[in-house]
Motif scaffolding. Structure first.
Motif, PDB file in Angstrom:
ATOM      1  N   LYS A 265     -36.674  -1.312  71.851  1.00 45.52           N
ATOM      2  CA  LYS A 265     -35.745  -0.185  71.789  1.00 45.52           C
ATOM      3  C   LYS A 265     -34.677  -0.288  72.871  1.00 45.52           C
ATOM      4  CE  LYS A 265     -38.461   3.188  69.257  1.00 45.52           C
ATOM      5  NZ  LYS A 265     -38.891   4.593  69.151  1.00 45.52           N
TER       6      LYS A 265
ATOM      7  N   VAL B 293     -42.637  -2.132  71.907  1.00 45.59           N
ATOM      8  CA  VAL B 293     -41.708  -1.090  71.460  1.00 45.59           C
ATOM      9  C   VAL B 293     -40.668  -0.748  72.529  1.00 45.59           C
ATOM     10  CG1 VAL B 293     -41.523   1.318  70.718  1.00 45.59           C
ATOM     11  CG2 VAL B 293     -43.372  -0.133  69.834  1.00 45.59           C
TER      12      VAL B 293
ATOM     13  N   GLU C 284     -42.297   1.067  66.150  1.00 44.78           N
ATOM     14  CA  GLU C 284     -43.498   1.729  66.672  1.00 44.78           C
ATOM     15  C   GLU C 284     -44.580   1.904  65.607  1.00 44.78           C
ATOM     16  OE1 GLU C 284     -40.526   5.189  65.935  1.00 44.78           O
ATOM     17  OE2 GLU C 284     -40.487   3.054  66.524  1.00 44.78           O
TER      18      GLU C 284
END
Length: 443
Positions: free
Chosen positions: A83, A79, A97
């Protein structure tokens, strides 16, 4: 319940309208979104591309831009890394997520709806199996150098373990990586064979021997490939999965910076074996769907094909053959679903121990089920199932792909043996932990 009739065996029970304890609304939303995408960008032309033996490069780019290579990674997804690269969700259907192994199950199942392992494998195999070692074991500098381009699909990679004389016997890999006197480089020499996606890859996560014989002498390196000095690659002609880019790699004094070491020297065997669990589970999922595609095609065929004055489905011997294979494919799917659910409930380190051996067995059993279902379908299609064109073309192709499931990723006999050995090992370890220490008066 679904109001639309579903051809027997053509869909997993949860998509045929039957209740299931595993799938939440987020999973159903995901399945609907990716089915539409995969149908448009892969399934519609998959058989043609496989016949031509190469999936066009623009297909990989399309999947990469949509973030549709990322779901091939082990869950949970990386994650933080995603991101940082601007990837917050995939197809607007699931946040990174929230992605779990049931999302992985659905993705692998949908990608295999072509019935063929080659088209989807040409896109995902390297991504799925070569990036995880860098994510799990690579240090910060290694990750920062390679992950941005790999995770976004700007560069391609592959996993390079198998050698001409070392397939399932990973501990006997002979490709060497020897440090230069100044300690700045590894000089890599050896050969790798049956490397999926290798021909298109700028990099590989490669198993090499940095030490003495046996498993403790193995390490993993990120080795540059395409166009790199000392690297020679050529495609191999294989019986199935012909569009996946199976490659033979020769390494002649290939100069690799020591900074490309994944993790620690001598830990390669551990990294490789941990990585195998994800590989084998995804193979089991895809092979189960391939079996389903073959069986569903045969079911449709026997409903319309007539012989001896009535449709084939009215022949008891035909129904018997179909029933036996139908029971196998549904049982295998139930086992796979159970596995994946357990993956969502167990910590990674526990799952590796408790499910590692069983994963090997599930992969082996998936190959056995595919063999039975593909053979059944071919026999029910008769001459049409033995012809490389026409209405039985896909079934003929699927049957040719069976060895590509039963051999790669750990051959069938080795996997069955490994599964039992791991179960026995776990039992002995747990039994030993329960034993009362000598001299202890405690009950």
């Amino acid at each position: 319940m679904s109001s639309t009739p579903v051809v027997p065996f053509s869909e997993p029970p949860y998509l045929a309208g039957l209740p299931s304890p595993y799938y939440k609304p987020t999973h159903l939303k995901w399945q609907k979104a990716i089915r539409e995408f995969i149908t448009k960008h892969l399934l519609e032309n998959a058989l043609q591309w496989d016949t031509e033996e190469t999936v066009p490069e623009h297909v990989f780019d399309t999947f990469a831009r949509a973030g549709m290579l990322i779901p091939s990674l082990p869950a949970p997804l990386p994650v933080k890394w995603l991101k940082s690269l601007g990837v917050h969700e995939i197809l607007g259907a699931v946040k990174v997520e929230e992605f779990d192994y049931i999302h992985t199950l659905i993705y692998c199942d949908e990608m295999a709806r072509t019935g063929l392992a080659g088209p989807s494998g040409s896109l995902t195999t390297g991504f799925s199996f070569a990036i995880p070692p860098i994510l799990k074991f690579g240090n910060k500098q290694l990750q920062e150098r390679f992950l941005p381009e790999l995770l976004t699909g700007k560069k391609r990679t592959c996993i390079a373990i198998t050698e001409p004389e070392a397939g399932s016997d990973v501990a006997n890999i002979t490709t060497t990586a020897t440090k230069t006197p100044d300690g700045k480089y590894y000089i890599v020499n050896g050969t790798k064979k049956w490397i999926t996606n290798g021909i298109w890859s700028e990099y590989s996560s490669m198993a090499v021997r940095t030490g003495g014989p046996g498993p403790t002498g193995l390490s993993m390196l990120v080795v540059p490939l395409k166009g790199y000095p000392g690297v020679n690659m050529r495609r191999l002609k294989v019986g199935g999965q012909v569009s996946a880019g199976t490659t033979f790699i020769e390494l002649d004094d290939v100069k690799v910076p020591v900074e490309n070491l994944i993790g620690t020297e001598g830990m390669g065997m551990r990294y490789i074996m941990t990585n195998f669990n994800h590989e084998r589970l995804t193979i089991a999922i895809g092979a189960t769907r391939q079996a389903r595609v073959a069986l569903a095609a045969a079911t449709e065929y026997i409903l319309k094909r007539e012989a001896f004055g009535k449709s084939l489905v009215e022949q008891p011997v035909v129904r018997q053959r179909l029933a036996r294979c139908g029971a196998m494919v549904e049982s295998q799917w139930a086992w796979v679903e159970q596995f994946v659910y357990q993956m969502t409930q167990l910590p990674k380190e526990v799952a590796d121990i408790e499910l590692g051996g069983l994963t090997a067995m599930a992969k082996a059993q998936a190959g056995i089920v595919l063999n039975e279902c593909a053979q059944c379908a071919q026999l029910l299609f008769g001459g049409n199932g033995y012809t490389k064109s026409g209405q039985g073309e896909l079934v003929e192709r699927i049957y040719r792909e069976v060895p590509g499931i039963r051999i790669p990723g750990g051959s069938e006999d080795v996997m069955m043996d490994l599964g039992v050995r791991q179960l026995v090992k776990n039992f002995k370890n747990k039994t030993k932990a329960l034993e009362r220490p000598k001299g202890s008066s405690k009950l």
